[in-house]
Design an enzyme around this catalytic site. Structure first.
Site, PDB file in Angstrom:
ATOM      1  N   SER A   5       0.661  -1.019   0.089  1.00 53.36           N
ATOM      2  CA  SER A   5       0.188  -0.147   0.079  1.00 53.36           C
ATOM      3  C   SER A   5       0.955   1.186  -0.137  1.00 53.36           C
ATOM      4  CB  SER A   5      -0.980  -0.231   1.087  1.00 53.36           C
ATOM      5  OG  SER A   5      -2.016   0.686   0.854  1.00 53.36           O
ATOM      6  N   LYS A  49      -0.718  -4.107  -3.509  1.00 60.90           N
ATOM      7  CA  LYS A  49      -2.081  -3.748  -2.747  1.00 60.90           C
ATOM      8  C   LYS A  49      -2.137  -2.344  -3.582  1.00 60.90           C
ATOM      9  CE  LYS A  49      -5.364  -2.081  -0.058  1.00 60.90           C
ATOM     10  NZ  LYS A  49      -5.887  -0.651  -0.243  1.00 60.90           N
ATOM     11  N   ASP A  93      10.219   5.527 -10.057  1.00 61.39           N
ATOM     12  CA  ASP A  93       9.820   6.143 -11.200  1.00 61.39           C
ATOM     13  C   ASP A  93      10.541   7.468 -11.595  1.00 61.39           C
ATOM     14  OD1 ASP A  93       8.115   4.168 -12.222  1.00 61.39           O
ATOM     15  OD2 ASP A  93       6.319   5.250 -11.831  1.00 61.39           O
TER      16      ASP A  93
END
Length: 491
Positions: free
Chosen positions: A320, A345, A331
């Site tokens: 999460s 998740k 990224d």
């Protein structure tokens, strides 16, 4: 994951990355969308037939009250959707609304439901469960002699809760252990310190986040400010292993300490307009509801925090909010992610209060999965997880024999067919690899201690030194080759 035993946050009626959208607007939009759809009369008639049969014939009349039957129907409807949607009865709804800012009673376990029982996502650091030796991937089969598989997650969590200093007995199934394990644990009031820091050699700092709470980003920022004053902010290891998540704005705040302002951290996409938005590295997206800009410690972090060489540690129990942070830093090419693939998740839950029949204040509600979240580059983490840049095993001898259960293994998990096929293929490959190396490593350590193999390799990676992954094939011991070598190192 649905975390009823996790810390409950003030003014945030949602758990584990549940975004609180305005219920009235969401309900109005949903009603408008469904206005054109005809009522499923045949299905409604079948429901009333079953309802009438239960009322008339069920053996225990005490369990056939109208309110109880309807609540059971709601609970079944939502639990059949995915592992994170749920009906919130009065007690659960109040617990969602009333925060304790990182303090709660219980064992210190982050759990969800599995077909075999209650699945431990992660034990929280420095809690009774962690000290007793409960591990991520354990399956709780019985609680005080009651089978967990026959109960809902909420019912199981209620059994695990209780007054501090009272004892509870757990029967646990663990991969690699032939017989069930029996634990007797004493409940306690648990105060979770979500951020811990340790100074290592050569100007490298180790910071562990065990959960994302209201003050996590500020506490992290204070550590970074202090390290910079000591001229110790030359390299950083951020440890998110076994971190099951928490508050979304805390995750955004953590990312904001390491990258420049107004960069995308995560975006959410769902069926309604309110479910589609992006969260950026800006105060409006990470400050708590009652926090003033003057108390924004993240904004005071030195510029060195955004350029210092950095490694992030993750594993199969990182979920999460942990995946939001590691995915964003990956990224934006801000940090090297090492360890093992995360939990996966990648869905958002919204808490919707249910209107009471008497027109008063809502006392129950539903927690409904309303969107998926995506990394800055548009990657969906749902049932996939974050893939590390460098895969590092638990020890130099390989991984511990844990269940390594992830989101994709949970019944009814949110997925597309394409995601399902790709992940099933990867899971099969991982299972085969685990079977090939069934021997348990002898090394045992706690995260951040002197024996922490993954941390040792993280430090070597930061310093540009040779490191080992723990997956290297070692020569067999033979008469011609009586000694094992450490295998190939990498750089």
């Amino acid at each position: 994951m649905t975390i009823f035993s996790s810390p409950l946050r003030k003014k945030v009626i949602a758990a584990s990355l549940a975004l609180c959208f305005t219920p009235a607007l969401l309900a109005a939009e949903t009603t408008a969308q469904n206005a054109k759809a005809p009522l499923p009369l045949q299905e409604i008639r079948q429901f009333t037939d079953v309802y009438a049969a239960v009322k008339a014939f069920y053996v225990d009349e005490k369990q056939t009250g109208d309110r109880q039957l309807l609540e059971n129907a709601l609970a079944g409807m939502l639990s059949g959707l995915d592992p994170h949607s749920a009906y919130l009865d009065k007690e659960a709804f109040e617990e969602m609304k009333e925060g304790t800012e990182g303090e709660f009673g219980g064992l210190g376990l982050e759990v969800t439901m599995d077909a075999s029982g209650v699945l431990v996502i992660a034990p929280i650091d420095d809690t009774p469960a962690a000290r007793a030796g409960i591990r991520a991937g354990d399956i709780i089969v019985k609680i005080d002699e009651q089978a967990t598989r026959a109960m809902t997650l909420s019912e199981n969590v209620k059994l695990m809760r209780g007054k501090p200093k009272t004892k509870i007995r757990l029967v646990i199934a663990r991969k690699g252990v032939d017989k069930p394990l029996n634990f007797t644990i004493t409940r306690d009031i648990i105060k979770v310190q979500s951020v811990k820091m340790k100074e290592l050699k050569d100007g490298i700092a180790y910071i562990r986040i065990s959960q994302f709470q209201e003050h996590t980003a500020d506490d992290l920022a204070k550590y970074l400010i202090d390290l910079n004053k000591k001229n110790h902010l030359k390299g950083l290891v951020l440890d998110l292993r076994n971190d099951p998540g928490g508050l979304l704005n805390a995750a955004v705040g953590v990312v904001s300490t390491f990258i420049d302002k107004d960069k995308v951290v995560v975006s959410t996409k769902g069926r309604t307009a309110e479910a589609n938005r992006s969260f950026l590295t800006r105060p409006s997206d990470y400050l708590n509801f009652d926090q003033s800009p003057s108390s924004d410690w993240v904004a005071k972090v030195p510029k060195e925090a955004k350029t210092v060489p950095m490694v992030v540690l993750i594993n199969a129990a990182s979920a999460s909010a942990s995946e939001i942070v590691s995915g964003a830093l990956q990224d934006h090419k801000r940090a090297k992610i090492i360890g093992q693939q995360s939990f996966g998740k990648g869905s958002v839950q919204t808490v919707l209060p249910l209107r009471p029949l008497d027109g008063g204040e809502a006392t129950t509600g539903i927690k409904l999965t309303t969107s998926r979240y995506y990394t800055p580059n548009g990657r969906s983490i749902q049932a996939k997880g974050i893939t590390p840049d460098i895969e590092i095993a638990d020890t130099a001898e390989g991984n511990y024999a844990t269940f390594n259960i992830r989101e994709a293994d949970l019944a009814h998990h949110l997925k597309s067919e394409e995601e399902k096929k790709a992940f099933q293929k990867k899971q099969k490959e991982e299972s085969e690899k685990q079977l090939d190396d069934a021997k348990q490593p002898e090394l045992r350590y706690f995260f951040g201690d002197d024996k922490d193999f993954q941390l040792q390799q993280a430090v070597k990676i930061l310093k540009g030194e040779k490191y080992i992954t723990g997956f290297e094939k070692k020569p067999e011991v033979t008469k011609e080759n009586p000694k094992k070598t450490e295998g190939q190192t990498k750089k």
